[in-house]
Design a protein around this motif. Sequence first.
Motif, PDB file in Angstrom:
ATOM      1  N   SER A 282      17.295  31.859 -13.755  1.00 20.24           N
ATOM      2  CA  SER A 282      16.579  32.890 -12.999  1.00 20.24           C
ATOM      3  C   SER A 282      16.833  34.290 -13.551  1.00 20.24           C
ATOM      4  O   SER A 282      16.098  35.221 -13.253  1.00 20.24           O
ATOM      5  CB  SER A 282      17.002  32.822 -11.529  1.00 20.24           C
ATOM      6  N   LYS A 283      17.902  34.421 -14.330  1.00 18.10           N
ATOM      7  CA  LYS A 283      18.213  35.739 -14.899  1.00 18.10           C
ATOM      8  C   LYS A 283      17.579  35.942 -16.271  1.00 18.10           C
ATOM      9  O   LYS A 283      17.562  37.040 -16.799  1.00 18.10           O
ATOM     10  CB  LYS A 283      19.729  35.919 -15.052  1.00 18.10           C
ATOM     11  N   VAL A 284      17.132  34.885 -16.876  1.00 20.20           N
ATOM     12  CA  VAL A 284      16.601  34.970 -18.250  1.00 20.20           C
ATOM     13  C   VAL A 284      15.215  35.613 -18.216  1.00 20.20           C
ATOM     14  O   VAL A 284      14.402  35.324 -17.348  1.00 20.20           O
ATOM     15  CB  VAL A 284      16.523  33.557 -18.877  1.00 20.20           C
ATOM     16  N   SER A 304       6.139  24.353 -20.388  1.00 18.02           N
ATOM     17  CA  SER A 304       6.100  25.314 -19.301  1.00 18.02           C
ATOM     18  C   SER A 304       5.564  24.592 -18.074  1.00 18.02           C
ATOM     19  O   SER A 304       4.569  23.873 -18.163  1.00 18.02           O
ATOM     20  CB  SER A 304       5.184  26.479 -19.700  1.00 18.02           C
ATOM     21  N   ALA A 305       6.299  24.710 -16.959  1.00  7.61           N
ATOM     22  CA  ALA A 305       5.884  24.000 -15.750  1.00  7.61           C
ATOM     23  C   ALA A 305       5.698  24.973 -14.609  1.00  7.61           C
ATOM     24  O   ALA A 305       6.547  25.837 -14.363  1.00  7.61           O
ATOM     25  CB  ALA A 305       6.916  22.944 -15.390  1.00  7.61           C
ATOM     26  N   TYR A 306       4.604  24.839 -13.900  1.00 12.15           N
ATOM     27  CA  TYR A 306       4.303  25.711 -12.772  1.00 12.15           C
ATOM     28  C   TYR A 306       4.896  25.118 -11.507  1.00 12.15           C
ATOM     29  O   TYR A 306       4.579  23.994 -11.136  1.00 12.15           O
ATOM     30  CB  TYR A 306       2.779  25.855 -12.648  1.00 12.15           C
ATOM     31  N   HIS A 310       7.948  29.878  -8.918  1.00  4.19           N
ATOM     32  CA  HIS A 310       8.182  30.442 -10.252  1.00  4.19           C
ATOM     33  C   HIS A 310       7.669  29.466 -11.297  1.00  4.19           C
ATOM     34  O   HIS A 310       7.183  28.378 -10.978  1.00  4.19           O
ATOM     35  CB  HIS A 310       9.669  30.765 -10.465  1.00  4.19           C
ATOM     36  N   ARG A 311       7.786  29.907 -12.557  1.00  2.46           N
ATOM     37  CA  ARG A 311       7.380  29.058 -13.659  1.00  2.46           C
ATOM     38  C   ARG A 311       8.630  28.691 -14.447  1.00  2.46           C
ATOM     39  O   ARG A 311       9.452  29.565 -14.746  1.00  2.46           O
ATOM     40  CB  ARG A 311       6.376  29.800 -14.548  1.00  2.46           C
ATOM     41  N   ASP A 312       8.831  27.394 -14.718  1.00  4.54           N
ATOM     42  CA  ASP A 312      10.011  26.900 -15.428  1.00  4.54           C
ATOM     43  C   ASP A 312       9.623  26.725 -16.890  1.00  4.54           C
ATOM     44  O   ASP A 312       8.833  25.856 -17.233  1.00  4.54           O
ATOM     45  CB  ASP A 312      10.444  25.575 -14.795  1.00  4.54           C
ATOM     46  N   ALA A 325      14.136  29.207 -18.611  1.00  4.78           N
ATOM     47  CA  ALA A 325      13.931  30.488 -17.933  1.00  4.78           C
ATOM     48  C   ALA A 325      12.995  30.275 -16.767  1.00  4.78           C
ATOM     49  O   ALA A 325      12.010  29.546 -16.886  1.00  4.78           O
ATOM     50  CB  ALA A 325      13.327  31.494 -18.904  1.00  4.78           C
ATOM     51  N   PHE A 326      13.379  30.873 -15.602  1.00  8.10           N
ATOM     52  CA  PHE A 326      12.455  30.868 -14.469  1.00  8.10           C
ATOM     53  C   PHE A 326      11.788  32.241 -14.458  1.00  8.10           C
ATOM     54  O   PHE A 326      12.457  33.260 -14.236  1.00  8.10           O
ATOM     55  CB  PHE A 326      13.191  30.648 -13.145  1.00  8.10           C
TER      56      PHE A 326
END
Lengths: 355, 588, 351
Positions: A282-284, A304-306, A310-312, A325-326
């Motif tokens: 979440s910090k990235v 990339s996953a929705y 957020h998006r992962d 990264a979120f």
Amino acid sequence: MSGIRITNLRKSFGDYTALRGIDLQVPNGTLLALLGPSGCGKSTTLQLLAGFEAPTEGEIWADDTLLSSPRGVLPPEKRGISLVFQNYAVWPHKTVAENVAFGLTIRRLPKAEVAERLTRALRTVRLDPLRDRYPSELSGGQQQRVALARALVVEPSILLLDEPLSNLDAHLREEMRFEIRQVHDLLGITTVYVTHDQSEALVTADRIAVMQSGIVQQLGSPEEVFERPSNAFVAGFIGSNNTLAGTSEGEGAIRVGDHVLTAPDRSGAAKGGSVALCVRPSKVRLGGDGGLPCNSLPGTVVRSAYLGEHRDVLVDIGGDRTIRAFVPPEHRYGPGAATTVHLPIDACQILAPAA
Amino acid sequence: MGVISTSSRDAVARPVMARVPLVKATILGAVVLLLVLLVVQPFGWVLFNSLHDDATGAWTLNNYARVVQSADLIEPLVNSLVLAAATALIAVGIGVPLAWLVSRTDLPFRRSIRVLTLTAFVTPSFIGATGWILLAAPNSGWLNTAWRWLAGEGAGAPLNIYSMAGAVFVCGIYTVPYSFTMVSSALDEMAVELEDAATTLGCGVLRTMVSITIPLAAPAVIASFILSFIQGLTLFGVPAFLLTPTGIPVVTTKLAEFYQLFPPEIYLAAAYCMPLLLVTGALFWMRRRYLGRKQYVTISGKTRAGRQIHLGAWRWPALFLALLLPTVAVFLPYAALLLVSLTRAWGLGLSWENLSLYWYWWAIFGNSETHTAIVNSLVYSTLGATLCVALGTLVAYIVERRMMPGASLLGAVATVPIIIPGIVLSVGFFAAYTRAPFNLYGTPLLLIAAFAATFLPIAYAHGGSILKGIGPELERAARSLGAGEARTFLAVTLPLMGGGLVSGWFLVFIPIIRELSVAVFLITPKTNVMTTLIYNAKDGGNYEAVCAMSVLLLLITLLLVAIARPLAGLTGARRTSRKTATAAGVPS
Amino acid sequence: MTDISRRGLLKTGGLVGTALLSGGLAGTGFARLATAQDDPLYAAARKEGALTLYWGSYEQQTMEAIRDAFKAKYPGIEVQLLRQASQTVYTRLRLELQNGVAECDSLGTTNLLHYTELKKIGALAAYEPPDAAMLPAAFKGLDKDAMYHVGAISLTSINYAPGKVAAPPTSWMALLEDQWKGKITTGSPAFSGDVASWVVAIRRKYGDDYLRRFGQQKPKVGQSNVDTVTDILAGERVVGSGAPFSYTLTQKAAGNPIDVSVPTDDAILNLGLTGIPAKAPHPNAARLFTNFLYSKEVSDILSRNFWPTLRTDVAWAEGRSLDQMKWFRNTGDDLAAEVAEGIAKWKELVR
């Protein structure tokens, strides 16, 4: 009510060592969560606490009573410790009332007191109307409440909960978490709660002991464990985490492949020792300049996953390493896109690698 | 969830560390002592005998050398193994599906089939063999005669009971009750959630049975396979009647020959039993390897209502299959025995003037010994079975819950007796119990002890397979609530074993009441039993009397079963309250 | 019950029969109920008060009739009868000796070797029963030390199904004719002492060649020779070899379609013996019983059960007698080895 003190607890089953020297303090009235993956030794610790197994080494104390040592074990029935099992262990041949009253009848309490305490306990878990049912006629949640009432009605000085929610569906599980915490707040019984679910531990516990490979990796408050994990394993087990293994370049610096990254250092490692850099997804940040002081690395989006909130995004940073990264859901990244990964220095920690 | 109570609370501070509690130590000590007295001692004598020379009484290994070297002694061993393996396969192959049908489905007449299977169990094997000789002897067998009547005189004889196949068949059908009873009591207690997928009939149900239900009952299936195997090894009556005429020797008929020789080779016979012990030991070792890796707990603390599988259109074909066993093991042979028992002289065949109840009159009133023998049989079987089940269950509990170091050794000890054929064991009991300090010779206690010891392995295996199905946390919950080990056993374990224990009692009671060879050197005129009388009548060639007494033995046992059945019904572990079973809120 | 069989009559008639006979034969010494006053042995036995019989000779019914007659004649003595197969009874007695138990007062089995062996180890007591004087001369004084005596006479013959066999075989040799191939039933010498005796006798008479040819007849081999009767009555086979003479006649009398054919080349005679163990707990009662065996009561019972009687003055059933038939008895010092050899040959040639 008693505090629990565990010193240098070891347990071996033949060649297999389940516990490799555990030290724990559970102050009177606190709720301790034993958290860890299966096989970490948390259930063994519970069995030892309950008195079903004898330690190979070490001692267990309740206040100033020695409960277990290799020389002897106070039997379970003499400990004043109640246990709630993962599969509830309600007796199929006894009704709800008979299940709950069992511990009271064992204590040879006067009939009237048994009846009174039983009714009170059944009311509190909202099972009074079902008191003459047999367990096969109850739902999982109802059986779980029978087990809890049965454990609490005898007013134990210590309560042990062995994954009590793992057999419930997700919705009920979330609700029961708060109920357990609520019961604890009301009764203040010293409680040890075994779970593999970090969010259960974070919600219910005063203190969390993270276990792995028969060792307590970290003992601390939920905040401490989450924010200041003692090593890369704890960081990885509590919440989502990125771990980059590398070698120390002196305090505050880590070499990961070709890159030297900087971060607050809590590893205590000398230069050249193996360490790991941990950072929460979440910090990235991705792309742009990151804004804050950052370790920045070039990378390629792998997937990339929705996820709604957020998006992962998974980014390859070379050398078989990836970073999760979120990012805000409105940022779209297609697989194969080049980007820059920013790891804010204050959000990074250099830790000892997983023990 | 709200306040439970915050009032007075026991102080946990107790300075003492626990020792082994007195009650537990006493019980463990008593169990060990009983095992030593009942099993180790007699078996020790058998072992001791096997190491001595029959003629001189000197120490020797010669008996073993003869067993290993003589082709004459190896052939029967091989035949016995073939017979035992085939018997066990038939017993499991028929018993397990039958148990599933009766325990798990809405098969019609389930109760009757249970009773009929027990009926097959009541039958001493030499009686079953006699019945089948009447039915399927190549020339005179009624089935063969009927076939020739249908297909013409030259049609030959399709059935020949005097063959290995015939012996396997008869041994098999009379061993099915072992697997049936053990597996059905495991299935009765098993939760059905894993079978939930099977809602449609045909492949779905069958596949569930084969791939889920039966594997879950594996401890019981394997235990019953081993018991059936041992039964096939140690049966005497069937091979003596069916294999001797074709010249196929097996271990038990060979043992009988040793005893028939002059001087009798009793010590060689003892040595000759030891290979059976090895084979059975290997089976148990394999079972451990197989079961050791898996966890089988069928009554966990998390319960679901037991539910039946609806067979739908398959109900009647399934009933037909389920009735095959009662037909071949009970209806047909007992019809034959009944007809013989009702003739004045059975060689005259069936005719109105040859019909008579004389032999029943004779068996009940005409023979002064019958009264004593019937009473003795019932008393010894009841007491012996009770002692046996109590001890076997305790041993199983100690072993399953590892309550003392060396517990598995106790289990091994409790398994030994049944492997030794009765006639050899009888000599061991004789030596063990008739000497000082016991001096039990001539007392009922001698027979009760011998019967209990002989069938201890059944009680132990059955108890173990029930206990394997009961999750230890159900007991631990009681412990953590303050119940000691004894109290936990009585309040939780025993009721959960419930119906299984009752069926286990019958599983022991019935073999005791029909046992012959163990009693052979132990009975005295005052402590005679039914089977020895029946065998004497057989020995004297009095077939009408044999048949009449067999039918009586069967009726008496059935009567007992009928009396005891409601008892079994009361103790099912998975209870439902009658009032609320159908109320709302019950998950299905 | 209108169809009370012979056995039924015997059971209830044991006492009645004795009483009737007693009335008719007054003055012959055993005619009236014995009294302790004029019989010191009975007085001593009565003082002992009990008697335990271990008997393998005679089947259960005959043995019980003998026991009941004894009890009727000598009230006050509790009689326990253990009827098991001869070899079982003997093995049990040996076990008792080994384990220091003394229960048996009177042993009755069908194997002479039991007694020579027991005598050798000093386990038998001598006794000369006075009434044994009435035995057929050939069976008197078997043991010079009077340790054992004849307890039963057993004959082995041929039996057959009269309805199915027009002309039964009349000799052992005739059994080898082609017409009996696949029709013969017999017992096994490994299980039956009588069949073992038959094998020994046949080998002495005709050698192993007989066994070989007998084997080629494909006989059905049961265990006991009683099985021959079963097979014939069931219709499985029609002719029995090594068959029990008395038992076949009992079955015939019961109405069953079976009969005996006494072979012209000798019925095989086997003696049942009886002896009193040296440590018998009730030695006087044992002596009383041993002598009773040679009483007229017992021989009458034997006659009614188609057994050869133990007195020359009591005729067999159906007017038969030993004099009417040719018979052969195995004698010699090495019978044990001969039996073992016979069984081995049987297994090689017949089975």
